[in-house]
Scaffold this motif. Structure first.
Motif, PDB file in Angstrom:
ATOM      1  N   GLY A  47       0.781  -1.232   0.000  1.00  0.00           N
ATOM      2  CA  GLY A  47       0.000   0.000   0.000  1.00  0.00           C
ATOM      3  C   GLY A  47       0.807   1.274   0.000  1.00  0.00           C
ATOM      4  O   GLY A  47       0.333   2.313  -0.441  1.00  0.00           O
ATOM      5  N   TYR A  48       2.039   1.226   0.483  1.00  0.00           N
ATOM      6  CA  TYR A  48       2.880   2.419   0.592  1.00  0.00           C
ATOM      7  C   TYR A  48       3.798   2.600  -0.612  1.00  0.00           C
ATOM      8  O   TYR A  48       4.685   3.442  -0.605  1.00  0.00           O
ATOM      9  N   CYS A  49       3.597   1.819  -1.676  1.00  0.00           N
ATOM     10  CA  CYS A  49       4.516   1.816  -2.812  1.00  0.00           C
ATOM     11  C   CYS A  49       4.553   3.165  -3.516  1.00  0.00           C
ATOM     12  O   CYS A  49       3.522   3.831  -3.689  1.00  0.00           O
ATOM     13  N   VAL A  50       5.746   3.555  -3.981  1.00  0.00           N
ATOM     14  CA  VAL A  50       5.888   4.815  -4.711  1.00  0.00           C
ATOM     15  C   VAL A  50       5.181   4.791  -6.060  1.00  0.00           C
ATOM     16  O   VAL A  50       5.039   5.826  -6.710  1.00  0.00           O
ATOM     17  N   LEU A 220       8.732   5.852   6.456  1.00  0.00           N
ATOM     18  CA  LEU A 220       7.646   5.755   5.489  1.00  0.00           C
ATOM     19  C   LEU A 220       7.540   7.012   4.635  1.00  0.00           C
ATOM     20  O   LEU A 220       7.476   8.122   5.158  1.00  0.00           O
ATOM     21  N   PHE A 221       7.511   6.818   3.307  1.00  0.00           N
ATOM     22  CA  PHE A 221       7.061   7.887   2.423  1.00  0.00           C
ATOM     23  C   PHE A 221       5.555   7.989   2.597  1.00  0.00           C
ATOM     24  O   PHE A 221       4.817   7.056   2.272  1.00  0.00           O
ATOM     25  N   ALA A 241       0.207  13.950   9.585  1.00  0.00           N
ATOM     26  CA  ALA A 241       0.470  14.804   8.424  1.00  0.00           C
ATOM     27  C   ALA A 241       1.231  14.014   7.370  1.00  0.00           C
ATOM     28  O   ALA A 241       1.934  13.052   7.686  1.00  0.00           O
ATOM     29  N   VAL A 242       1.067  14.436   6.113  1.00  0.00           N
ATOM     30  CA  VAL A 242       1.894  13.893   5.039  1.00  0.00           C
ATOM     31  C   VAL A 242       3.178  14.706   4.971  1.00  0.00           C
ATOM     32  O   VAL A 242       3.283  15.780   5.575  1.00  0.00           O
ATOM     33  N   ALA A 243       4.161  14.208   4.214  1.00  0.00           N
ATOM     34  CA  ALA A 243       5.444  14.901   4.158  1.00  0.00           C
ATOM     35  C   ALA A 243       6.170  14.550   2.863  1.00  0.00           C
ATOM     36  O   ALA A 243       5.954  13.482   2.279  1.00  0.00           O
ATOM     37  N   ARG A 244       7.047  15.457   2.417  1.00  0.00           N
ATOM     38  CA  ARG A 244       7.835  15.214   1.207  1.00  0.00           C
ATOM     39  C   ARG A 244       8.913  14.170   1.461  1.00  0.00           C
ATOM     40  O   ARG A 244       9.231  13.362   0.589  1.00  0.00           O
ATOM     41  N   ARG A 245       9.493  14.189   2.663  1.00  0.00           N
ATOM     42  CA  ARG A 245      10.552  13.250   3.014  1.00  0.00           C
ATOM     43  C   ARG A 245       9.987  12.096   3.836  1.00  0.00           C
ATOM     44  O   ARG A 245       8.862  12.141   4.322  1.00  0.00           O
ATOM     45  N   LYS A 246      10.803  11.067   4.017  1.00  0.00           N
ATOM     46  CA  LYS A 246      10.376   9.909   4.799  1.00  0.00           C
ATOM     47  C   LYS A 246      10.178  10.288   6.264  1.00  0.00           C
ATOM     48  O   LYS A 246      10.931  11.080   6.822  1.00  0.00           O
ATOM     49  N   ILE A 247       9.170   9.672   6.868  1.00  0.00           N
ATOM     50  CA  ILE A 247       8.853   9.923   8.272  1.00  0.00           C
ATOM     51  C   ILE A 247       9.428   8.804   9.132  1.00  0.00           C
ATOM     52  O   ILE A 247       9.150   7.625   8.908  1.00  0.00           O
ATOM     53  N   ASN A 368      20.344  16.875  12.958  1.00  0.00           N
ATOM     54  CA  ASN A 368      19.925  15.614  13.579  1.00  0.00           C
ATOM     55  C   ASN A 368      18.679  14.988  12.966  1.00  0.00           C
ATOM     56  O   ASN A 368      18.214  13.948  13.445  1.00  0.00           O
ATOM     57  N   ARG A 369      18.109  15.601  11.916  1.00  0.00           N
ATOM     58  CA  ARG A 369      16.934  14.987  11.265  1.00  0.00           C
ATOM     59  C   ARG A 369      17.369  13.931  10.250  1.00  0.00           C
ATOM     60  O   ARG A 369      16.567  13.124   9.829  1.00  0.00           O
ATOM     61  N   HIS A 370      18.613  13.993   9.792  1.00  0.00           N
ATOM     62  CA  HIS A 370      19.163  13.019   8.852  1.00  0.00           C
ATOM     63  C   HIS A 370      18.406  13.006   7.535  1.00  0.00           C
ATOM     64  O   HIS A 370      18.208  11.947   6.926  1.00  0.00           O
ATOM     65  N   GLY A 371      17.949  14.193   7.114  1.00  0.00           N
ATOM     66  CA  GLY A 371      17.245  14.295   5.847  1.00  0.00           C
ATOM     67  C   GLY A 371      15.824  13.757   5.887  1.00  0.00           C
ATOM     68  O   GLY A 371      15.241  13.493   4.843  1.00  0.00           O
ATOM     69  N   ARG A 372      15.274  13.609   7.078  1.00  0.00           N
ATOM     70  CA  ARG A 372      13.921  13.073   7.215  1.00  0.00           C
ATOM     71  C   ARG A 372      12.907  14.193   7.430  1.00  0.00           C
ATOM     72  O   ARG A 372      13.258  15.346   7.638  1.00  0.00           O
ATOM     73  N   ALA A 373      11.635  13.788   7.380  1.00  0.00           N
ATOM     74  CA  ALA A 373      10.544  14.743   7.606  1.00  0.00           C
ATOM     75  C   ALA A 373      10.569  15.259   9.047  1.00  0.00           C
ATOM     76  O   ALA A 373      11.116  14.618   9.953  1.00  0.00           O
TER      77      ALA A 373
END
Length: 378
Positions: A47-50, A220-221, A241-247, A368-373
């Motif tokens: 279900g989470y597929c790009v 998760l994307f 919330a949704v986000a551009r980066r992985k959560i 410290n977010r490591h490129g994440r949401a």
């Protein structure tokens, strides 16, 4: 878990003429390199597929856009391809490379690249079944720096992931028994808070990590299209919330690292790949020291010896190569190169050419977010 219908997936048909442009363009640049996707369509229904983002989720039968040799010729002739440097991903966007009917195209593609004497890093990501005969064929490759990343989540909610995680676990066991030259990553994803982040999941993941050369974990994307799909399937919102980066929330990461304190585990895919092969990270994460604080000392040493702050004119010249609009607005620190008005393809090409992080000011990487949401880190 649900049964997967392979009656229409054992052979690969030619792609229809009305294939969306997002899929018709089967080569694109992503963080882990040039992505080659000349087979599209998948019955696995994660279900989470790009594929939700590429207008392709409803295509259950794999389709071939162009012949494998043509695809390889286009790949090595791409403006961004550099011999021995550019990382390559195969079938990571719109199908699974080890599906019945698809894997023969995977092998043909890999062998066509290998015959050219290329030593580029190649990443192949799967959650499906790998047979001993598959590993034997992969091991016969002589030149490519090949890594198989086996995706496992431990999710047992069929609305989210109808494919049993036991299949991925079995594939990892097959690789562990017979892969030597080919490196194997335990690709633990997506980790979703409240769904598959229990102590039991962590212990299962720890045991599976013993079968791999390295473990990479990620979140998760959660884009609007994916949230909408889950809502239609009756799944409560996984995050607020949704986000551009992985959560991947802070507390979830903290608990994972505590459980894997004495294991080689990595936040970034390219870091795990680098460790598995004993080479420096092709994404140059070493400048972002807080990403590397969990890496084994030996790997930090390798990356530090190959980490050089580039000079401004070299970076500007690469900016001109990719037609960056504002090459005079580039700044370089010990941590990263900062640009403005860039696309992902432009940044990642420069990043791989330099082994140094390239960020856009409009999409800052928080400490410290490591490129994440931001979700779960506020």
């Amino acid at each position: 878990m649900a049964e997967i219908d392979f009656t229409r997936a054992k052979s690969v048909r030619r792609a229809p003429d009305d294939l969306p442009t997002s899929l018709r363009n089967y080569i694109d640049y992503r963080k882990s390199g040039l992505s080659l996707n000349h087979v599209v369509g998948c019955p696995l229904d994660c279900g989470y597929c790009v594929r939700h983002l590429f207008e392709n989720f409803s295509m259950k039968r794999p389709h071939l856009i162009v012949d494998d040799e043509i695809a390889v010729q286009e790949l090595v002739g791409h403006w961004a391809f550099r011999v021995g440097v550019t990382p390559i991903q195969i079938f990571n966007r719109a199908t699974d490379p080890f599906l019945p009917g698809v894997k023969k195209h995977l092998f043909r593609t890999l062998e066509a690249l290998d015959r050219r004497g290329l030593s580029n890093p190649v990443l192949v990501i799967t959650r499906w079944r790998i047979e001993p005969s598959d590993v034997h064929r992969l091991e016969a490759l002589k030149n490519l720096q090949l890594t198989i990343l086996v995706t496992w989540s431990g999710i047992d909610d069929e609305r989210v992931e109808p494919v049993s995680s036991a299949i991925a676990a079995e594939s990892l066991e097959v690789l562990a028994k017979s892969a030597s030259r080919v490196k194997k990553i335990f690709y633990w994803r997506p980790i979703i808070s409240g769904l598959n982040d229990t102590v039991e999941h962590f212990e299962s993941a720890r045991q599976l990590s013993d079968l791999a050369d390295a473990t990479v974990f990620t979140g998760l994307f959660y884009r609007e299209e994916i949230r909408a799909y889950f809502r239609d399937a009756g799944v409560p919102d996984l995050y607020a919330a949704v986000a551009r980066r992985k959560i991947l929330p802070r507390d979830t990461e903290r608990r994972i690292l505590a459980h894997f304190e004495d294991k080689p585990i990595f936040r970034k895919t390219s870091c795990g790949v680098a460790f598995a092969h004993g080479v420096p990270d092709f994404n140059g994460h070493f400048g972002i020291s807080e990403i590397c604080d969990i890496c084994p000392e030996a790997q930090r040493k390798i990356c530090s010896e190959h980490h050089y702050k580039p000079d401004l004119e070299t970076v500007r010249e690469l900016g001109r190569v990719v037609s960056l609009a504002r090459v005079d607005d580039i700044e370089i620190s010990d941590r990263r190169i900062e640009v403005s008005g860039s696309s992902e393809a432009q940044r990642y090409f420069m990043q791989h050419a330099l082994n140094f992080q390239v960020h856009d000011r409009a999409q800052p990487h928080r400490l410290n977010r490591h490129g994440r949401a931001e979700v779960g880190w506020e």
